[in-house]
Design an enzyme around this catalytic site. Structure first.
Site, PDB file in Angstrom:
ATOM      1  N   TYR A   1      -5.579  -2.519  -3.624  1.00 34.45           N
ATOM      2  CA  TYR A   1      -4.702  -3.547  -4.189  1.00 34.45           C
ATOM      3  C   TYR A   1      -5.410  -4.302  -5.308  1.00 34.45           C
ATOM      4  O   TYR A   1      -4.827  -4.553  -6.376  1.00 34.45           O
ATOM      5  CB  TYR A   1      -4.277  -4.508  -3.076  1.00 34.45           C
ATOM      6  CG  TYR A   1      -3.254  -5.545  -3.496  1.00 34.45           C
ATOM      7  CD1 TYR A   1      -1.914  -5.214  -3.617  1.00 34.45           C
ATOM      8  CD2 TYR A   1      -3.631  -6.869  -3.729  1.00 34.45           C
ATOM      9  CE1 TYR A   1      -0.969  -6.171  -3.982  1.00 34.45           C
ATOM     10  CE2 TYR A   1      -2.705  -7.825  -4.087  1.00 34.45           C
ATOM     11  CZ  TYR A   1      -1.373  -7.482  -4.206  1.00 34.45           C
ATOM     12  OH  TYR A   1      -0.452  -8.421  -4.574  1.00 34.45           O
TER      13      TYR A   1
ATOM     14  N   SER B   1      -1.966 -11.544  -9.017  1.00 36.21           N
ATOM     15  CA  SER B   1      -2.484 -12.079  -7.768  1.00 36.21           C
ATOM     16  C   SER B   1      -3.828 -12.740  -8.018  1.00 36.21           C
ATOM     17  O   SER B   1      -4.504 -12.438  -9.015  1.00 36.21           O
ATOM     18  CB  SER B   1      -2.650 -10.945  -6.744  1.00 36.21           C
ATOM     19  OG  SER B   1      -3.387 -11.349  -5.615  1.00 36.21           O
TER      20      SER B   1
END
Length: 284
Positions: A155, A142
């Protein structure tokens, strides 16, 4: 475009690929795309209804719960028993929003079990097979594996860890015939926000937080009152494009950026001071 380069594409390569996290978003799009390009796709999902939906559209789909070591072991054994495997795409992950100071130990453990430990477990169970015949390991990271932003600490932590583990694995696999590739998407149309809500509600006692007013003004609105499409948001197919390249390039790049914010973050991380990067992250 990618960071780095890839030399040519093997148009003859359409083998057997395992993709995790195919209930929606990136994983589902990739499963459909690779199936349509002639790959024998094995998808995974956690929920029975999602498995049935994938099978109904002609995609072989198996159950996988990355947080359960027995589930990981059973999946790896079944996949290898059914025939040679050419590639693994590690896509499955979930988000747990909240201020870092409000994240209990159990919450952090739960997200690492799925996003990192389970992914690592599955990968290492398949590496001996790839060592014998060659293969590709594609890890979906990501933009938050490059820079951290407020409210996304758990995350971000898993993606930073995945990036580091992937970089070292790539170095260690050099010369073995096993290619290890990172794909780093930015904002992509998916269900990650909706899927994060149950984890947030389970673990984060935001009403008791000293940041309760900030939650009301910011995070709760983002979670429960989505304002529409991000101006840089791309469809999942943009990631599938890079997955196809990673699997078919004669010489795949070590990493591929997807979306403008990821490219900006990659440059910013290399060129900006920590204070400047903090300023950038707080406004993201």
């Amino acid at each position: 475009m990618s960071r780095g380069s890839s030399c040519g594409r093997r148009t003859d390569l359409a083998g057997r690929v395992l993709i995790t996290g195919c209930s929606s978003g990136i994983g589902l799009d990739a499963a459909r795309r690779l199936r349509d390009e002639g790959w024998q796709v094995i998808a995974t999902c956690r929920k029975a209804q999602d498995i049935a939906a994938r099978q109904a559209e002609g995609i072989d789909c198996l159950h996988l719960e990355l947080a359960d070591p027995d589930s990981v072991a059973a999946l790896a054994a079944q996949v290898l028993a059914d025939g040679p495997l050419d590639a693994l795409v590690n896509n499955a992950a979930f988000a747990l929003p909240g201020a870092v100071e409000d994240i209990p130990r159990g919450a952090l453990r739960s997200i690492f079990e799925a996003n990192l430990f389970g992914t690592h477990d599955l990968t290492t169970r398949l590496i001996p097979h790839f060592r014998k015949r060659g293969g590709r390991i594609v890890n979906i990271s990501s933009v938050l594996g490059l820079v951290g932003i407020p409210w996304r600490g758990p995350y971000v932590a898993t993606k930073f860890a995945l990036e580091g583990l992937t970089d070292v694995l790539r170095l260690e696999m050099q010369g073995t015939g096993v290619h290890v590739i990172l794909i780093e998407p930015g904002p992509i149309a998916s269900r990650i926000r909706e899927n994060a809500i149950p984890h947030f509600e389970r673990w984060v006692n935001w009403q008791a937080s000293p940041r309760a007013d900030e939650y009301r003004a910011s995070l709760l609105k983002r979670l429960y009152e989505p304002s529409g499409k991000d101006r840089f948001e791309l469809p999942p197919g943009a990631v599938s494009d890079r997955i196809v390249t990673a699997l078919t390039a004669t010489r795949p790049a070590p990493r591929y950026y997807v979306t403008t914010p990821t490219r900006i973050a990659g440059i910013a991380r290399r060129l900006m001071s920590t204070r400047a990067l903090d300023w950038f992250a707080r406004r993201s």
